[in-house]
Design a protein around this motif. Sequence first.
Motif, PDB file in Angstrom:
ATOM      1  N   ASP A  95       0.822  -1.225   0.000  1.00 30.76           N
ATOM      2  CA  ASP A  95       0.000   0.000   0.000  1.00 30.76           C
ATOM      3  C   ASP A  95       0.853   1.271   0.000  1.00 30.76           C
ATOM      4  O   ASP A  95       0.405   2.330   0.449  1.00 30.76           O
ATOM      5  CB  ASP A  95      -0.952   0.028   1.224  1.00 30.76           C
ATOM      6  CG  ASP A  95      -1.862  -1.181   1.270  1.00 30.76           C
ATOM      7  OD1 ASP A  95      -2.286  -1.637   0.197  1.00 30.76           O
ATOM      8  OD2 ASP A  95      -2.129  -1.690   2.382  1.00 30.76           O
ATOM      9  N   ASN A 317      -6.503  -0.719  -6.792  1.00 24.78           N
ATOM     10  CA  ASN A 317      -5.185  -0.195  -6.380  1.00 24.78           C
ATOM     11  C   ASN A 317      -4.092  -0.325  -7.441  1.00 24.78           C
ATOM     12  O   ASN A 317      -2.913  -0.455  -7.119  1.00 24.78           O
ATOM     13  CB  ASN A 317      -4.710  -0.882  -5.085  1.00 24.78           C
ATOM     14  CG  ASN A 317      -5.746  -0.782  -3.984  1.00 24.78           C
ATOM     15  OD1 ASN A 317      -6.503   0.188  -3.932  1.00 24.78           O
ATOM     16  ND2 ASN A 317      -5.814  -1.787  -3.137  1.00 24.78           N
ATOM     17  N   SER A 401      -2.923  -5.292  -1.817  1.00 22.94           N
ATOM     18  CA  SER A 401      -3.962  -5.662  -0.835  1.00 22.94           C
ATOM     19  C   SER A 401      -5.234  -6.196  -1.486  1.00 22.94           C
ATOM     20  O   SER A 401      -6.336  -5.691  -1.241  1.00 22.94           O
ATOM     21  CB  SER A 401      -4.308  -4.456   0.065  1.00 22.94           C
ATOM     22  OG  SER A 401      -3.171  -4.045   0.765  1.00 22.94           O
TER      23      SER A 401
END
Length: 489
Positions: A95, A317, A401
């Motif tokens: 992240d 993401n 993630s």
Amino acid sequence: MKKTVSIIGSGFSALAASCYLAKAGFSVTIFEKNKTIGGRARQLKKEGFTFDIGPTWYWMPDVFERFFSDFNKSPEDYYKLEKLNPAYSVYFGKDDYITIEDTIDKICAAFENEEKGSSKKLMKFINNAQDNYDVAIKDLVYRPGVSPFELVTPVTIKKINQFFSTIKKDVRKAFSNDRLAMILEFPVLFLGAKPDNTPSFYSFMNYADFGIGTFHPKKGMYQVILAMETLAKSLGVTIKTENPIDKIIVDNGKATGIIANNITYNSDIILSGADYHHTETLLDSNYVQYSETYWEKKTFAPSSLLFYVGFDKKLKNVNHHTLFFDVDFDVHAKDIYDTPKWPENPLFYASFPSITDSNAAPEGREAGIFLIPLAPGLEDTSELREQYFNKIINRFEMLTSQSVEKSIIFKESFCVNDFIQDYNSYKGNAYGMANTLLQTAFLRPKLKSKKVNNLYFTGQLTVPGPGVPPSLISGKLVAELIKKHHNNR
């Protein structure tokens, strides 16, 4: 009577050369060994997904514009370009990523956010890079690599130090933050060499990245190939696919034709856009310019292990282009250039064209292209491919993630053996020969054979070097050389 040109291969440089030569009045035929044209820039279609097999980055749009404008056309006549925002993101840990957006102001803000005061240093670096871009891309790369004096201009004399320092030295001098330095070192990987072996002058790649930006042709990079095919055919070029070349015929030191699929085609001029080393194996040994030892000593750009993956859901993401620099860059670079072996912990790159382009995947699904740079000439087995796919997918899931493994509909791979099989690529290299100081301009393999009259070469092993824009330029340079040597009246 028109002079005839037989062109081997149909990649960017060969197609570009075919257009220029046809426009100049030559009768041009392209011979392509594969079922479809495009060389390394072919396409894979599967279960409603579409992947660019080769290049996925569209940089230096001005070079494409300059090519099409030579025929009173523009890219917009053939395909729609979209500037990507963000251009790409770079992961350094779970992240933990830096996003590069579509303007220099936004990129400065991202740098400031990472390290106070860095935007001022960045602007100084990019201004110099822009200066180099103006010299290199608007002038120097359009010179044919015939003489060292091509590089001697009033501007380059002032920049002489930049040919003897390196990108890494310059970047690390200005930026102590490792993450920012890695982002600035990344673009020269397109030139096929390590940042500590690439002359400072090549910082023009940073201007291409931050100053001009990253684009995407709607429906993918293959649209550029289709555009060039349309243009070539409109100029009278004939294209023959599934026509591998068996031999280049030389008579008294002069190329007179080729043999393809056991059929002889007489020709005034032979131009090869195929792998340079492979092309010379089509000649009798006394006509070969560059020995095996010559090629062995050269610094080659990496090969790649590529995966084309269909996912049954949209991914989170990630951006259209996403780089994974969460491992040691220098260690992976050593495994490519210094002591060639499969890297323990590889950096990798992923592209998700379906984020931008609905043509890339069915609705609600994602097309993913994953690339690991490798040393050319490595052992390539299905077990190794599988092992490395698992490595990067596990890391990808951890870093972004999300769970994706169970969402894979299919995956296809492409590696060293395929580069050799499909493109006759020397040691299975993906990008040609690296642009190091001793492999720049006139120090690269020549566009014109020194031993065979009427035999020419184009593409990433000759000038100007690796990458799509340089390939377009290479096609123009060789066409100009042919026109100069063969008055077509």
